[in-house]
Design an enzyme around this catalytic site. Structure first.
Site: not given
Length: 330
Positions: A184-186
């Site tokens: 999961h890439c913020p």
């Protein structure tokens, strides 16, 4: 544009336990909402409503051609990270042409092709960011169809109680399972999964190119280009040119260094058929690692063997027919 938004709502009902479709054994499992950990009252079960779609009149032909499914994650921290990336892109896309490219082009120091290339790279970079942030990463439906021949390749998620293919992962921030989730890439406020991994690679690549382009322009401004003769000394950009160029150079160094490192790790994982989550959890052994060429590995990720299409963000991705064996090896 025609697009679909995934909605999962928990509704209390008195229906019996829901039977998981095509499960090898005759067992039943309670179904919970994907977006909340709230448990249903005692003796009751929570049902998940099917997806709904919203259509915009007059644009059906565009949806048939591109099939761009939009996916939004409600996360204020993710919105802040995306805003930072967008601000850096906007700063360099405005001040670098205004300070360097356009003045030197007007005086005949650089060709028009150099200006076009910079704007084209900038446009592809922001398109890749928007597509990676809003594309469906591979969210699994609440009632998946499991072919009989693939039952052994599916398992039950212990967080959302839904069937999923092996190598899928449940994202606690998004609240649902994603096929072959990498991480999961913020910075894009979205998961990087099977369906948008190619867009994430495009974002890393075009960010590197744009950052390197910016650094070269900043360097040439003081050490290569001829001095400008027609400058308005009262303009804000002229008075603060040195400070603006230094800020642009700092942003370019940070973005180029960070994206180069990220792009390298992503390429290594794709060629070795290993996701970031699998590397961190060390769930794979040596028997899982598949040896394949980089052309085939990237063709599977981008969904096409035409290498020129690997660079185009405005298209839909279709999985390759022969990629099933690679996706389901565990």
């Amino acid at each position: 544009m025609h697009f679909s938004l995934s909605h999962t709502l928990a509704v209390v009902s008195h229906e019996p336990l829901r039977r998981v479709p095509n499960f090898p054994e005759d067992k039943t499992f309670p179904v919970r909402s994907l977006d909340t950990d709230t448990k249903a009252p005692s003796g009751k079960r929570a049902a998940v409503t099917p997806r709904t779609s919203i259509s915009c009149p007059g644009t059906e032909h565009l949806s048939l051609a591109m099939k761009l499914r939009l996916h939004f994650v409600v996360d204020p921290m993710g919105w802040l990270c995306v805003s930072i990336i967008f601000g850096i892109w906007l700063y360099n896309s405005v001040f670098v042409p205004k300070l360097v490219l356009l003045p030197h082009y007007n005086e005949g120091h650089i060709p028009w092709a150099l200006v076009i290339c910079y704007y084209l790279t900038s446009a592809l970079c922001i398109l890749a960011l928007l597509r990676a942030s809003t594309a469906d990463p591979g969210r699994l439906p609440s009632d998946p169809h499991i072919p009989f021949s693939e039952r052994a390749e599916w398992e039950l998620c212990n967080k959302c109680n839904l069937m999923r293919p092996k190598r899928s992962h449940h994202c606690t921030r998004c609240g649902h399972c994603v096929r072959r989730m990498d991480h999961h890439c913020p910075w894009i406020n979205n998961c990087v999964g099977e369906d948008n991994h190619w867009l994430f690679l495009q974002l890393c690549f075009y960010t590197q190119v744009l950052s390197l382009f910016t650094l070269v322009m900043d360097f040439c401004q003081y050490y290569y280009f001829q001095p400008l003769t027609a400058l308005d000394q009262d303009m804000f950009t002229t008075q603060h040119e040195l400070a603006l160029i230094r800020i642009s150079t700092l942003m370019g160094l940070v973005m180029f260094g960070g994206m180069s490192s990220l792009f390298y790790t992503q390429m290594v994982g794709i060629i070795s058929d290993t996701t970031t989550i699998e590397k961190m959890s060390q769930v794979l052994n040596e028997t899982h690692v598949t040896k394949r060429s980089w052309q085939w590995a990237l063709s599977e990720v981008f969904g096409t063997r035409w290498k020129v299409l690997w660079l185009i963000p405005l298209r839909s991705r279709q999985p390759l027919q022969a990629s099933h064996n690679f996706r389901n090896q565990v």
